[in-house]
Structure formats: C-alpha cells, structure tokens
Motif scaffolding. Structure first.
Motif, PDB file in Angstrom:
ATOM      1  N   LEU A 128       0.850  -1.192   0.000  1.00  0.00           N
ATOM      2  CA  LEU A 128       0.000   0.000   0.000  1.00  0.00           C
ATOM      3  C   LEU A 128       0.883   1.238   0.000  1.00  0.00           C
ATOM      4  N   VAL A 129       0.612   2.157  -0.928  1.00  0.00           N
ATOM      5  CA  VAL A 129       1.420   3.369  -1.070  1.00  0.00           C
ATOM      6  C   VAL A 129       0.528   4.587  -0.931  1.00  0.00           C
ATOM      7  N   ALA A 130       0.913   5.508  -0.065  1.00  0.00           N
ATOM      8  CA  ALA A 130       0.224   6.794   0.080  1.00  0.00           C
ATOM      9  C   ALA A 130       1.021   7.832  -0.702  1.00  0.00           C
ATOM     10  N   ALA A 131       0.455   8.336  -1.799  1.00  0.00           N
ATOM     11  CA  ALA A 131       1.153   9.292  -2.656  1.00  0.00           C
ATOM     12  C   ALA A 131       0.795  10.712  -2.234  1.00  0.00           C
ATOM     13  N   SER A 132       1.715  11.359  -1.547  1.00  0.00           N
ATOM     14  CA  SER A 132       1.450  12.708  -1.036  1.00  0.00           C
ATOM     15  C   SER A 132       2.752  13.410  -0.726  1.00  0.00           C
ATOM     16  N   ASP A 133       2.776  14.723  -0.965  1.00  0.00           N
ATOM     17  CA  ASP A 133       3.943  15.520  -0.602  1.00  0.00           C
ATOM     18  C   ASP A 133       3.739  16.263   0.714  1.00  0.00           C
ATOM     19  N   VAL A 134       2.564  16.109   1.317  1.00  0.00           N
ATOM     20  CA  VAL A 134       2.268  16.775   2.581  1.00  0.00           C
ATOM     21  C   VAL A 134       2.963  16.034   3.721  1.00  0.00           C
ATOM     22  N   ALA A 169       0.922   1.339   5.086  1.00  0.00           N
ATOM     23  CA  ALA A 169       1.325   2.001   3.840  1.00  0.00           C
ATOM     24  C   ALA A 169       2.696   2.647   3.982  1.00  0.00           C
ATOM     25  N   VAL A 170       3.381   2.733   2.863  1.00  0.00           N
ATOM     26  CA  VAL A 170       4.593   3.542   2.782  1.00  0.00           C
ATOM     27  C   VAL A 170       4.211   4.851   2.109  1.00  0.00           C
ATOM     28  N   ARG A 171       4.864   5.909   2.489  1.00  0.00           N
ATOM     29  CA  ARG A 171       4.562   7.222   1.922  1.00  0.00           C
ATOM     30  C   ARG A 171       5.601   7.575   0.876  1.00  0.00           C
ATOM     31  N   GLU A 172       5.131   7.970  -0.307  1.00  0.00           N
ATOM     32  CA  GLU A 172       6.026   8.393  -1.373  1.00  0.00           C
ATOM     33  C   GLU A 172       5.555   9.742  -1.900  1.00  0.00           C
ATOM     34  N   PRO A 173       6.485  10.656  -2.206  1.00  0.00           N
ATOM     35  CA  PRO A 173       6.082  11.950  -2.757  1.00  0.00           C
ATOM     36  C   PRO A 173       5.271  11.757  -4.035  1.00  0.00           C
ATOM     37  N   GLY A 174       4.110  12.402  -4.097  1.00  0.00           N
ATOM     38  CA  GLY A 174       3.234  12.212  -5.239  1.00  0.00           C
ATOM     39  C   GLY A 174       3.854  12.608  -6.557  1.00  0.00           C
ATOM     40  N   ILE A 175       4.499  13.779  -6.593  1.00  0.00           N
ATOM     41  CA  ILE A 175       5.073  14.244  -7.851  1.00  0.00           C
ATOM     42  C   ILE A 175       6.190  13.328  -8.305  1.00  0.00           C
ATOM     43  N   ALA A 176       7.010  12.827  -7.366  1.00  0.00           N
ATOM     44  CA  ALA A 176       8.099  11.925  -7.731  1.00  0.00           C
ATOM     45  C   ALA A 176       7.556  10.598  -8.243  1.00  0.00           C
ATOM     46  N   ASP A 193       3.242  30.350  -7.350  1.00  0.00           N
ATOM     47  CA  ASP A 193       3.742  31.178  -6.264  1.00  0.00           C
ATOM     48  C   ASP A 193       4.806  30.400  -5.500  1.00  0.00           C
ATOM     49  N   PHE A 194       5.322  30.980  -4.414  1.00  0.00           N
ATOM     50  CA  PHE A 194       6.447  30.328  -3.746  1.00  0.00           C
ATOM     51  C   PHE A 194       6.024  29.042  -3.040  1.00  0.00           C
ATOM     52  N   SER A 195       4.720  28.869  -2.789  1.00  0.00           N
ATOM     53  CA  SER A 195       4.273  27.611  -2.200  1.00  0.00           C
ATOM     54  C   SER A 195       4.435  26.465  -3.187  1.00  0.00           C
ATOM     55  N   SER A 196       4.713  26.798  -4.462  1.00  0.00           N
ATOM     56  CA  SER A 196       4.942  25.758  -5.458  1.00  0.00           C
ATOM     57  C   SER A 196       6.134  24.889  -5.080  1.00  0.00           C
ATOM     58  N   ARG A 197       6.965  25.394  -4.159  1.00  0.00           N
ATOM     59  CA  ARG A 197       8.113  24.600  -3.718  1.00  0.00           C
ATOM     60  C   ARG A 197       7.687  23.441  -2.834  1.00  0.00           C
ATOM     61  N   SER A 198       6.492  23.510  -2.250  1.00  0.00           N
ATOM     62  CA  SER A 198       6.032  22.499  -1.300  1.00  0.00           C
ATOM     63  C   SER A 198       5.378  21.321  -2.017  1.00  0.00           C
ATOM     64  N   GLY A 199       6.181  20.616  -2.800  1.00  0.00           N
ATOM     65  CA  GLY A 199       5.708  19.397  -3.425  1.00  0.00           C
ATOM     66  C   GLY A 199       4.793  19.579  -4.606  1.00  0.00           C
ATOM     67  N   LYS A 200       4.703  20.788  -5.144  1.00  0.00           N
ATOM     68  CA  LYS A 200       3.806  21.006  -6.275  1.00  0.00           C
ATOM     69  C   LYS A 200       4.492  20.623  -7.591  1.00  0.00           C
ATOM     70  N   VAL A 201       3.674  20.462  -8.607  1.00  0.00           N
ATOM     71  CA  VAL A 201       4.156  19.950  -9.879  1.00  0.00           C
ATOM     72  C   VAL A 201       5.240  20.822 -10.520  1.00  0.00           C
ATOM     73  N   PRO A 202       5.070  22.154 -10.661  1.00  0.00           N
ATOM     74  CA  PRO A 202       6.099  22.924 -11.352  1.00  0.00           C
ATOM     75  C   PRO A 202       7.493  22.782 -10.737  1.00  0.00           C
TER      76      PRO A 202
END
Length: 363
Positions: A181-187, A251-258, A284-293
């Motif tokens: 089980l994988v939880a895909a999240s950057d939070v 579950a293991v947690r993996e960064p969603g974007i990765a 915006d600068f929050s894009s650094r927090s695991g966002k796609v761009p």
C-alpha cells in the motif's frame, strides 16, 4: 526542436491533460515543426488517475462509492500491470463536500474505492492524496475496510469521535493482507497539533477557526484509539488525515510528484527534450512544497534543460522564480485578463502557449 509539455491541472478550469493539449495547440500555431511530447502531471490530488491513464494506459474500472455526505458518486480504479491506482479526491474531494458540514464529512467512499482496487488482484495499490474535503483522520476508510470501535462512530466524520473508545484495526489490516500500500502525497504534516490536519487545512474545508480546538481534540481521540505514534509521522495529516489511516494499515509514503514522474518516465523524456514547459493555476512560492512545477523543474535541472512555466497567475518575482528552478514564467491574466482567462481557459492557454513559443522556439 523537442519540447516536453508537463503541466499540472489549472484548478477550477482545466485538467492537466486539457492544459497540456491547450499549450501544445498554441505552440503548434507558431512552430508547427517542433516535436511536442505531452506529459500531463499530478502530485496525487485531483486528476491523479487521469494523468497516469493518459501515459500508462491500462484499464479503468468504474465504481460507485459513498461521497463525503453519503451520496453516491462515480469513481475509477486504474489497473496498469500489477498496480492499481486510486484517487481519494474522487470520493471525498472538496467539490463533493462543499455543501455539507465538514465536521460530518467522511472518507467511507475512499475505503470502498480501496476495496475495489484490492478486488482487482493487484499486488500494489497506490492511493493519491490531495484536494480532500474531509477531516476525519481516515476513520471512514478504516470503517469501510472492517475496523470497529467499541464506542462512538468511525463513519460519521470527526463529530463521531466524541465518545470514541478502542478501535480494532485487525479486520482492516487483514483486508489489505500482503498487498503493498502506497500513500502518494507531498504533505508532511502530522495528524494533530499546531501543524496538524485541522489547523493547517481545516479552513479550506470550511471548518471555522473557533472550531479548530474541538475538532483537533476529536482527532486526538482517534489517534489515541488507533496508533498515536503513527499519528505523529510525517504525512499522517495528508488529505484530512487519510494519511494516518493508510499508515496505520502499513502504507509507505512516497512523494506524489516523484511517483508520477517515475511512472511516466519524466527524467528520460526531459533528457530527450531541448526545453521543458510546465504550469499550474497559480505559480507562487508555495509551489516549492511538493507542487508539480517545482518537481518538473527539478527533473529539468537534472537533465540540464531549461524550464519555463505557464500559469493563470504568476505571484513570484524573477529571483524567487529562479530559486524554484524556472527560467521564466508567463501569466494568463497578463495576456488576456482575469475574466477572459476564466471564461475561455482553453483559448487563453492556447494563446499563451503561442506567445511563449515565439520566445523559445527556434522556428
């Protein structure tokens, strides 16, 4: 010239697939000879399944599950090889929960969707987290998988935790069995506390500030009844605490974007390109927090390729932009105005794609 087009959704207007197609259409109007490679992206939130299906193919299985307030909603499971992918927002997204009381919203439907994924016989199930309208610590999901409580309710939102007693997770863990089980999240927020699910994300789900203390206390009760140590782990607060429930189930947690980048072979495709184009609704600068761009820009940097971004709005200066790994960013509202950008998002993004091609294409 080879151009890799890898945007996220433009929230409220375009899916990632639609955004990629609009950018490409505009680009071709200026540079029809350029070779465009479309790789729509997601960080695990809304659009996760569609993005993966667009690249991986596989089979989409339609299911009807319970929405956050008990209504029937359609949802899909993507089966690609031995892996099944589900998107929690399809069962408990903010668009489904907007009209109801957030203190009563439940994730039962996500559990039902997980059961549908398990029924496919997949050896790995990936759950995309993000965009949820719930804040129940994943209790509804646990209930759907068979977990029981000796008092209180697991299927009635956080308001059901007032008298919550011990929770037996064994039946739910048995349903998962040997499936990975994988939880895909950057939070990386914990379930409770100052940086927990309620305090950080409650306002966007409609939980009034004066209610935060009590609702967070309900989640503390859930944590005590399930696994307090797990509730403190990074990512336990993702998607209103769905991360907590999944972690409780192993579950293991993996960064969603990765995870998405790896699934679609983004690194190899970036190395084959001369330019990488990404985008999202608000850059915006929050894009650094695991966002796609930011994730796409990192991949472009590793491939030694320039990256530019197209967005509804650009809310960072050139210094911050370059700190995010983006050479230049272009805003829809600067080109066509806010009203036109919302009334005709496809045409507006096509026009912006054409404008950016004039600057960056060699034609």
């Amino acid at each position: 010239m080879r151009v890799l087009v890898a945007p996220d959704k433009f929230a409220g207007t375009l899916t990632a697939v639609e955004a990629a197609e609009a950018i490409a259409a505009g680009w071709r109007r200026h540079a029809p000879g350029d070779e465009l490679d479309l790789a729509p992206m997601s960080d695990g939130g809304p659009g996760f399944v569609d993005v993966l299906h667009a690249t991986l193919g596989g089979e989409l299985l339609v299911s009807t599950v319970s929405g956050p307030h008990g209504e029937d909603v359609p949802a899909t499971v993507l089966v690609a090889g031995e892996t099944a992918y589900v998107e929690s927002a399809q069962a408990c997204g903010r668009h489904l929960a907007a009209e109801g009381d957030p203190e009563l919203a439940t994730t039962v439907g996500v559990g039902q969707l997980l059961l549908a994924a398990l029924a496919t016989g997949a050896t790995t199930v990936v759950v995309g987290l993000g965009g949820s309208g719930t804040n129940d610590g994943g209790a509804g999901l646990l209930h759907a998988l068979g977990a029981t409580a000796d008092a209180g309710r697991l299927d009635a939102g956080p308001a059901g935790f007032g008298d919550l007693g011990a929770v037996d997770l064994a039946p739910a863990r048995e349903r998962i069995g040997q499936v990975r089980l994988v939880a895909a999240s950057d939070v990386d927020n914990p379930l409770t506390g100052l940086f927990g699910a309620t305090k950080t994300y409650g306002p966007q789900k409609g939980i009034a500030e004066e209610r935060h203390l009590e609702v967070d206390g309900w989640l503390e009760r859930l944590a005590a009844a399930t696994d307090r140590r797990t509730s403190l782990q990074k990512g336990a607060g993702a998607a209103g605490g769905l991360g907590h429930a999944l972690l409780c189930l192993g579950a293991v947690r993996e960064p969603g974007i990765a995870l998405v980048a790896e699934a679609v072979g983004l690194a190899e495709r970036a190395r084959a390109a001369d330019l990488v184009v990404t985008g999202e609704g608000a850059f915006d600068f929050s894009s650094r927090s695991g966002k796609v761009p930011y994730g796409v820009a990192e991949v472009a940097a590793e491939a030694l390729r320039p990256c530019v971004a197209l967005a509804g709005q650009v809310l960072v200066g050139s210094r911050e932009m370059r700190a995010l790994g983006v050479e230049s960013a272009y805003a829809l509202v600067d080109l066509v105005g806010e009203q036109q950008a919302f009334e005709d998002p496809v045409g507006s993004l096509e026009a912006l794609g054409r404008r950016v091609a004039r600057t960056w294409s060699r034609e």
